[in-house]
Design a protein around this motif. Sequence first.
Motif, PDB file in Angstrom:
ATOM      1  N   THR A  39       0.820  -1.195   0.000  1.00 21.24           N
ATOM      2  CA  THR A  39       0.000   0.000   0.000  1.00 21.24           C
ATOM      3  C   THR A  39       0.863   1.257   0.000  1.00 21.24           C
ATOM      4  OG1 THR A  39      -1.529  -1.224   1.356  1.00 21.24           O
ATOM      5  CG2 THR A  39      -1.909   1.138   1.167  1.00 21.24           C
ATOM      6  N   GLN A  40       1.876   1.240   0.842  1.00 28.42           N
ATOM      7  CA  GLN A  40       2.726   2.418   0.969  1.00 28.42           C
ATOM      8  C   GLN A  40       3.496   2.695  -0.319  1.00 28.42           C
ATOM      9  OE1 GLN A  40       1.487   4.138   3.473  1.00 28.42           O
ATOM     10  NE2 GLN A  40       3.511   4.647   4.280  1.00 28.42           N
ATOM     11  N   VAL A  41       3.992   1.627  -0.943  1.00 27.07           N
ATOM     12  CA  VAL A  41       4.730   1.825  -2.192  1.00 27.07           C
ATOM     13  C   VAL A  41       3.834   2.481  -3.234  1.00 27.07           C
ATOM     14  CG1 VAL A  41       5.809   0.621  -4.128  1.00 27.07           C
ATOM     15  CG2 VAL A  41       6.389  -0.018  -1.799  1.00 27.07           C
ATOM     16  N   LEU A  42       2.603   1.964  -3.299  1.00 28.99           N
ATOM     17  CA  LEU A  42       1.661   2.535  -4.263  1.00 28.99           C
ATOM     18  C   LEU A  42       1.335   3.984  -3.923  1.00 28.99           C
ATOM     19  CD1 LEU A  42      -0.296   1.984  -6.667  1.00 28.99           C
ATOM     20  CD2 LEU A  42      -2.064   1.686  -4.922  1.00 28.99           C
ATOM     21  N   ALA A  43       1.165   4.228  -2.617  1.00 30.81           N
ATOM     22  CA  ALA A  43       0.798   5.574  -2.186  1.00 30.81           C
ATOM     23  C   ALA A  43       1.876   6.569  -2.583  1.00 30.81           C
ATOM     24  CB  ALA A  43       0.578   5.583  -0.678  1.00 30.81           C
ATOM     25  N   VAL A  44       3.118   6.186  -2.345  1.00 30.14           N
ATOM     26  CA  VAL A  44       4.223   7.094  -2.674  1.00 30.14           C
ATOM     27  C   VAL A  44       4.265   7.328  -4.187  1.00 30.14           C
ATOM     28  CG1 VAL A  44       6.743   7.340  -2.688  1.00 30.14           C
ATOM     29  CG2 VAL A  44       5.587   6.461  -0.661  1.00 30.14           C
ATOM     30  N   PHE A  45       4.049   6.252  -4.920  1.00 30.85           N
ATOM     31  CA  PHE A  45       4.086   6.353  -6.370  1.00 30.85           C
ATOM     32  C   PHE A  45       2.958   7.244  -6.883  1.00 30.85           C
ATOM     33  CE2 PHE A  45       2.399   4.745 -10.400  1.00 30.85           C
ATOM     34  CZ  PHE A  45       3.518   4.904 -11.226  1.00 30.85           C
ATOM     35  N   LYS A  46       1.741   6.977  -6.366  1.00 32.03           N
ATOM     36  CA  LYS A  46       0.581   7.686  -6.874  1.00 32.03           C
ATOM     37  C   LYS A  46       0.567   9.154  -6.477  1.00 32.03           C
ATOM     38  CE  LYS A  46      -3.729   6.841  -7.261  1.00 32.03           C
ATOM     39  NZ  LYS A  46      -5.083   6.486  -6.880  1.00 32.03           N
ATOM     40  N   ARG A  47       1.169   9.393  -5.327  1.00 34.28           N
ATOM     41  CA  ARG A  47       1.006  10.747  -4.801  1.00 34.28           C
ATOM     42  C   ARG A  47       2.271  11.572  -4.930  1.00 34.28           C
ATOM     43  NH1 ARG A  47      -1.308   8.696   0.612  1.00 34.28           N
ATOM     44  NH2 ARG A  47      -0.646  10.737   1.361  1.00 34.28           N
ATOM     45  N   ARG A  48       3.081  11.254  -5.951  1.00 36.11           N
ATOM     46  CA  ARG A  48       4.333  12.003  -6.089  1.00 36.11           C
ATOM     47  C   ARG A  48       4.057  13.471  -6.383  1.00 36.11           C
ATOM     48  NH1 ARG A  48       2.956   8.727  -9.896  1.00 36.11           N
ATOM     49  NH2 ARG A  48       3.096   9.291 -12.095  1.00 36.11           N
ATOM     50  N   LYS A  49       2.944  13.700  -7.077  1.00 32.90           N
ATOM     51  CA  LYS A  49       2.598  15.088  -7.372  1.00 32.90           C
ATOM     52  C   LYS A  49       2.277  15.839  -6.091  1.00 32.90           C
ATOM     53  CE  LYS A  49       0.803  16.372 -11.761  1.00 32.90           C
ATOM     54  NZ  LYS A  49      -0.311  16.248 -12.703  1.00 32.90           N
ATOM     55  N   GLU A  50       1.491  15.174  -5.264  1.00 34.01           N
ATOM     56  CA  GLU A  50       1.101  15.736  -3.974  1.00 34.01           C
ATOM     57  C   GLU A  50       2.353  16.058  -3.148  1.00 34.01           C
ATOM     58  OE1 GLU A  50      -1.635  13.090  -2.016  1.00 34.01           O
ATOM     59  OE2 GLU A  50      -0.929  13.779  -0.056  1.00 34.01           O
ATOM     60  N   ILE A  51       3.300  15.111  -3.223  1.00 31.32           N
ATOM     61  CA  ILE A  51       4.554  15.312  -2.486  1.00 31.32           C
ATOM     62  C   ILE A  51       5.251  16.567  -2.989  1.00 31.32           C
ATOM     63  CG2 ILE A  51       6.876  14.345  -2.073  1.00 31.32           C
ATOM     64  CD1 ILE A  51       5.487  11.530  -2.291  1.00 31.32           C
ATOM     65  N   GLY A  52       5.246  16.688  -4.302  1.00 27.77           N
ATOM     66  CA  GLY A  52       5.855  17.883  -4.920  1.00 27.77           C
ATOM     67  C   GLY A  52       5.199  19.156  -4.417  1.00 27.77           C
ATOM     68  N   ILE A  53       3.867  19.110  -4.352  1.00 27.49           N
ATOM     69  CA  ILE A  53       3.139  20.306  -3.901  1.00 27.49           C
ATOM     70  C   ILE A  53       3.505  20.649  -2.476  1.00 27.49           C
ATOM     71  CG2 ILE A  53       0.842  21.216  -3.362  1.00 27.49           C
ATOM     72  CD1 ILE A  53      -0.145  19.478  -5.796  1.00 27.49           C
ATOM     73  N   MET A 101       7.020  22.379   3.010  1.00 32.29           N
ATOM     74  CA  MET A 101       7.178  21.289   3.971  1.00 32.29           C
ATOM     75  C   MET A 101       8.551  20.661   3.753  1.00 32.29           C
ATOM     76  SD  MET A 101       3.764  19.079   4.241  1.00 32.29           S
ATOM     77  CE  MET A 101       3.652  18.011   5.621  1.00 32.29           C
ATOM     78  N   THR A 102       9.233  20.333   4.853  1.00 31.91           N
ATOM     79  CA  THR A 102      10.526  19.675   4.676  1.00 31.91           C
ATOM     80  C   THR A 102      10.273  18.201   4.334  1.00 31.91           C
ATOM     81  OG1 THR A 102      10.619  19.032   6.975  1.00 31.91           O
ATOM     82  CG2 THR A 102      11.624  21.144   6.392  1.00 31.91           C
ATOM     83  N   GLN A 103      11.299  17.596   3.774  1.00 35.35           N
ATOM     84  CA  GLN A 103      11.163  16.175   3.425  1.00 35.35           C
ATOM     85  C   GLN A 103      10.858  15.339   4.656  1.00 35.35           C
ATOM     86  OE1 GLN A 103      14.688  15.289   1.222  1.00 35.35           O
ATOM     87  NE2 GLN A 103      13.597  15.409  -0.720  1.00 35.35           N
ATOM     88  N   LYS A 104      11.506  15.746   5.759  1.00 32.41           N
ATOM     89  CA  LYS A 104      11.276  15.032   7.011  1.00 32.41           C
ATOM     90  C   LYS A 104       9.787  15.031   7.369  1.00 32.41           C
ATOM     91  CE  LYS A 104      14.993  14.744  10.331  1.00 32.41           C
ATOM     92  NZ  LYS A 104      15.815  15.595  11.194  1.00 32.41           N
ATOM     93  N   GLN A 105       9.195  16.226   7.209  1.00 33.03           N
ATOM     94  CA  GLN A 105       7.776  16.338   7.559  1.00 33.03           C
ATOM     95  C   GLN A 105       6.915  15.463   6.656  1.00 33.03           C
ATOM     96  OE1 GLN A 105       7.717  20.638   7.403  1.00 33.03           O
ATOM     97  NE2 GLN A 105       6.806  20.684   9.468  1.00 33.03           N
ATOM     98  N   ILE A 106       7.294  15.460   5.357  1.00 30.53           N
ATOM     99  CA  ILE A 106       6.510  14.656   4.417  1.00 30.53           C
ATOM    100  C   ILE A 106       6.626  13.178   4.764  1.00 30.53           C
ATOM    101  CG2 ILE A 106       6.253  13.980   1.997  1.00 30.53           C
ATOM    102  CD1 ILE A 106       7.402  16.787   1.308  1.00 30.53           C
ATOM    103  N   ILE A 107       7.879  12.757   5.036  1.00 30.20           N
ATOM    104  CA  ILE A 107       8.091  11.351   5.406  1.00 30.20           C
ATOM    105  C   ILE A 107       7.286  11.010   6.641  1.00 30.20           C
ATOM    106  CG2 ILE A 107       9.826   9.761   6.371  1.00 30.20           C
ATOM    107  CD1 ILE A 107      11.808  10.992   4.344  1.00 30.20           C
ATOM    108  N   ARG A 108       7.312  11.951   7.592  1.00 31.02           N
ATOM    109  CA  ARG A 108       6.586  11.716   8.834  1.00 31.02           C
ATOM    110  C   ARG A 108       5.089  11.540   8.550  1.00 31.02           C
ATOM    111  NH1 ARG A 108       7.900  16.148  12.898  1.00 31.02           N
ATOM    112  NH2 ARG A 108      10.105  16.031  12.403  1.00 31.02           N
ATOM    113  N   MET A 109       4.612  12.302   7.590  1.00 31.48           N
ATOM    114  CA  MET A 109       3.193  12.214   7.293  1.00 31.48           C
ATOM    115  C   MET A 109       2.840  10.828   6.737  1.00 31.48           C
ATOM    116  SD  MET A 109       0.872  14.472   4.776  1.00 31.48           S
ATOM    117  CE  MET A 109       1.493  13.643   3.347  1.00 31.48           C
ATOM    118  N   PHE A 110       3.675  10.360   5.796  1.00 32.33           N
ATOM    119  CA  PHE A 110       3.402   9.038   5.225  1.00 32.33           C
ATOM    120  C   PHE A 110       3.513   7.928   6.282  1.00 32.33           C
ATOM    121  CE2 PHE A 110       3.598  11.166   1.237  1.00 32.33           C
ATOM    122  CZ  PHE A 110       2.879  10.371   0.357  1.00 32.33           C
ATOM    123  N   THR A 111       4.531   8.084   7.102  1.00 28.98           N
ATOM    124  CA  THR A 111       4.707   7.097   8.162  1.00 28.98           C
ATOM    125  C   THR A 111       3.513   7.125   9.102  1.00 28.98           C
ATOM    126  OG1 THR A 111       7.046   7.570   7.988  1.00 28.98           O
ATOM    127  CG2 THR A 111       6.371   6.216   9.830  1.00 28.98           C
TER     128      THR A 111
END
Lengths: 390, 246, 423
Positions: free
Chosen positions: A267-281, A287-297
Motif C-alpha cells: 500500500t505504501q509503495v503505491l501511495a508514494v508512487f501515486k502521490r508524487r505530485k502531492e509530495i511535490g506540492i 514542507m521539509t522532506q522530514k515532515q513529508i516522510i513523517r506524514m506518510f509514516t
Amino acid sequence: MIWKLAWRNIQGAGLRSLINIIIIALVMIGIIWSQGMYEGWMRTAERESREWLNGDGRITHKLYDRFDPFSWDKSFEQIPENIQDLVDKGTAVPVLITSGTIYPEGRMISLIVKGIPAGQQFLKLPTAVLADGGDDIPALIGSNMAKSSHLKEGDIVTLRWRDMHGAFNAADIRIAAIMKTPYLEADNGQVWMDLERLQLMKDAPKTATFIVIKDAGDVPQTSDAWTFESIDFLLRDMHAMMKTEKTYGYLMFALLILLAMIAIFDTQVLAVFKRRKEIGIFAALGMTQKQIIRMFTAEGMLYAVFASVAAGILGMPLFIYFGTVGYRMPESYQDFGIEGLSEAVIFYYTPAMIISTVIIVVVITAFVSWIPTLRIARLKPTDALRGRMG
Amino acid sequence: MRKIYLTIIGVIILTALFAEYPDGNVILGRIDANMNARTTKSTTTMIVQTRRATRTMESINWSQGSEKSFSEYTAPARERGTKMLKDGDNLWIFDPSTDRTIQISGNMLKQSVMGSDLSYEDFMEETSLRDNYSAVVKGELVHEGRDTWIMELTAKKSTTSYQKIVLYVDKERYVPLYEERYAKGGKLLKTTRVQEVMQSGNRWYPQKILYKDELKDGKGTLFIINKIEFDVKIPAHIFSKASLKK
Amino acid sequence: MLKFIIKGLLRDRSRSIFPVLVVFFGVFITVYFISFMDGFEESIIRQNANMDTGHVKIVTRAYSEVISQKPTDLSLLEVKDDLEEWKRRYPELDFFPRITFGALLDVPDSAGLTLAQGDVAGMGIDLFSNDKESKRLRLNDALRLGKLPAEPGQILLSEQLFTKLNLNLGQRITLIGSTVYGAMAMQDFTVSGAVEFGVTALDRGGVIADISDVRRMLDLEDGASEILGYYTGTGYKDKVAKALALDFNKAYSDSTDEFSPLMLTLTQQNNLGEMMAIFNTSMGVMIFIFVLLMSIILWNSGLLNGIRRYGEFGLRLAMGELKKHLFWWLVVEAAVIGFIGTVLGTAAGLLLSWYFQSHGVDFSAYTTNSTLMYENIIYTHITPTSFYIGFIPGMLAVVAGAMLAGISIYKRKTSQLFKELET
C-alpha cells in the motif's frame, strides 16, 4: 497537522484502507487469541495440578522421592501437630504412600499405594468412594492405570504390601471407581485408598508422606524431617514443556506479522508512487522532506491504530467465547496425557499480552510504512510536481 | 440352671480337647531340633518352572545355625561359580563372569532368587520357628498317608514377614509336610508342600519340596535335596566374604 | 495480445517488478509454510517412531497385552532366523531389535566391594553395526559428557545418575538384573559417556548400552523385547503399514501361542492414531486460515495494481478503446503477473524447503537443550500440495483482485478515470 492529513488520506483511500486495517486486525486477533490459548492452557494445567494433587504446594517428607520406590517405605512420619491443625480445618490434606504389589489375573504389578482421607473436600479426587466399603477395601484408580492393568470398576484384586515393621500383609481391594484425572501423577501406576485404612494397614497411625497445603501463606514451621515444596517447584517439568510450545507459537506470530506487513508495504509503495505530485506540492509549499516522510509514516501507523480498535471490536466475540466457554480437546487427546488438555481450556488474556501485541504491531507497521517513503528523500520537488519518480 | 450346666459341659469338653493336643511350642522345638542343625552341608537341585521354560539349577550349600549360609551354584553353565553368602541381615552375591561381589539391597531384595518363587527376602528369613513363633495345635489330619498335627503359628514380633503360618507336622517324624504362610490380614501368600521325605541318620528330612507363590500364576519351584550331612565341621572362612571370590 | 501485454509489463517496470515481487514473496512464504507444517507433523511421527513405536513394531502376543509395562520376561527369543526371513519378505523395512530392562547399578570400590547403588531403567540398542540407531535417538545431540559406546562393554548413563553416583568416565560399573528366565544377570560395563534424556523419569536412572552386551547379560541371545521396523525410502504411510502388519500377522502370528510374534503399526500404539487424526485436522484449519489471509493480501495487491492504472485507462478509453477490452487487458495482465510470481515463488519456496528438508530448521537456541525426547530441529517436508498450493493466493487471488479493480472501469465515467491521471 500531520496526523490530520494522514487521517484524511486514509479516509480518502476508502476500501483499500479498510482491507489493510482488516488484515492487520486479523493478525492481531490471531496473535492475542493464540497467546490467550497458551496462557489459558498453562493456567488450566496449573489449576488442575493444584486441584488434583498439589494445592498451593506440599510439605513433603525429606526422604520421599517419587521416582525411587525404595524411598516410599521409609519416607513417612507422624503429621506434626501444627499441620494436623490445618488438616482439621480442612486447609490441608495428608497423603501417605507405600509400595505394594497387585496380582490381577495372576500377573504381578508393582505400584504405589496412596492413602488420602475419604472425607477430604479440598482436592478434586473423588475420594468419597473410598469411605467404608464393608468387608473389602474400596480403592480408586485412574483411567490410564485401569487400561494398563486391565482392571475394571467392581473388580476385586489382591494387594500385597508390607507394614512399617516389615511384615507381609495382603488383602483384596475392590476397584470402587475409575476416575478420569487430567493430572497423571495421580493416575499412572498407583491406587488410592482411605488414609486411615492405609495407616492401619501399614500399622503407622497418624502418619503421612506429604501434606497438600491449600495456602502457601499458612505453612507453619516444621521439624527437619519435612520440607516445603512450592507449586512452582512441583510444576517445573510442565513449565519447561510450555516454553517449548511457546517458541513454536512465536514463530507463527512472526509469520502472521510478516503477512500483514506485505500488505502495508504494498500500500505504501503505491501511495508514494501515486502521490508524487502531492509530495511535490507539499514540498513546494515549504514542507521539509522530514515532515513529508513523517506524514506518510503516520498514515501507515494510523492503519495499525485503527486495526487495534477493529481487532478489539471484531475479536471481542471470539475472545469472549474462548475466554468463557473455552476450547475442549477431543477425547483421545486426553488419554495422551498432556497436562491441562483434558478439560476445556479457558483462554486467558493479560493486559501485558494485549498491550505488547499492539505496541509490536504498531511499531513494525510504522517501520514498514517508513521504508517506502525513503524514495521521497531522493525526489526532487520539481520532478515530483511533474509526476515523475526520481 | 440350664446355663450353668451348659457352661460346665463346655468347660469339660474344652479341657478334654486341650488335654488331647500337645503343647504347640514344644512341637515347634522338636521341629527345630529336627530341621536345624549346628551346621549342614548339602547338595540341592532347584527346578524353576516359569511361563516360558523349566530350568534346573544345582548347588552346594553350607549353613551354620540360622544366621549364616553359603551356596555355590554348580550347574547350569551360566550359573556355575555364582556364590551367595548370607550373614545375618546381609546378603552378598559373587558373580564369576564379572568377578564382582555385590550386596543385594533395595528393590533387588524383592526380586526372585534365580527365577524361583522365593525372593531374596524369603531367603533372608530366619529359620528357627521356636524363636519367632508361638504355636497352638489346632487339630489332627491324615496328610498324604501320614498322621499330622495341624498347627497354627503366630509371630512373636511384629517385624516378622509372615505373621501367621499353618503347618501340618508329621506326628512321628517332626517334619512339617505342608505349610501355608499368611499375610497379617489372613490372606494366603505362599505354600510349601513336601512331596518326599528321607532319612538321614536319626533324622527325617524333606527331600522334595514344592514352593509356590499363591498370588501368582505358575507351577511353583521344586526344591530337591540330593544329599545332606548334619553337624559337619565347616571351616569358619567359608562364611567370609573372602570365600566368595575363591 | 498476450505477447503485447508481456512486452508492456517488461517495459514498464513499475507495472511488473513490484507486483511480481509481492506475489513471489507471498507464494514463497505459503509454499514454505506448507512444507514446514508437514515437516512438523512428520517430526511428531518421527520422534514417536524413533523413541518408541517404530513405523511398525514386532513383539510377542503376551508382551503386547501389557505393552505399557515393557515386560522384558515376555521378549521375543531366538528370532535371528525369523528376522532374516522378515527382512527378505519386507525389503522396504529396516529392522532394529531393542531391549528394555530394569536393573540395579552397582559401583565398586577399589576392592570390588559395593560403594554405591541405584535402580536403573536400561535400554539395549544396536550401536555397533551402524549409526542408524544412535542417530535415530539423537544420542550425539543429547550427549553431555564423554562419547557414545564404541566397543563392547561400554555404557551411557543419564547425566543425573552419573553425577549422583559420583562417577568418572571410563569407570567400571556392574548391572545386576534378571535374565528372561528369571536367573540372576550380572554384567560389567565401563562408563563411556553421559546423556540428557529430557524426561525426568529417564534422567533419574536411564542407561543405554549396545544390544549385544544387553543380550549377553539377560541371556537373550538373538532375542529382543521389541523389534522396530522403519520404512527406508518413504516415510510412514498408515494404510501401507496397516496392510503390511496384516500380512505379517497372517503369516507369522498364532493366536494360540502367546509367544508368537505380533506386528503393531505406529498408529496402533499409544493412541497415536487418534492423535494424528486430530493433528491433521487442526493443521488443515491452520493452512486454510493462512492461505485465506495470503489470498486477501494478494487480492488486495491485485486490486492496487489495477487502481494505479486508472489514469492510463481513462486515457485509453478517451482514445476509443472498449471498456470490455480494457477489463480483460487488466485481467490477463494480472494473470501473467500472478503466474510469473507464483512460479518463481513456488520454485523459491520449494528450493528453501528442499534445503531444510535435508538440513532442518534448528530451534535449539530458543528451546531447552536438545535431548532424546525433544527434537529441536524441524525438517521441512515437500508434498505434492507444496507444488500447487501457491496458485491459490498467487493466481486466483491476484486475478480476482484485478477483476474487482476492473469493475470500476465499467462503473466510472471516462472523464473520472482520466482525472485519476492527474492526481
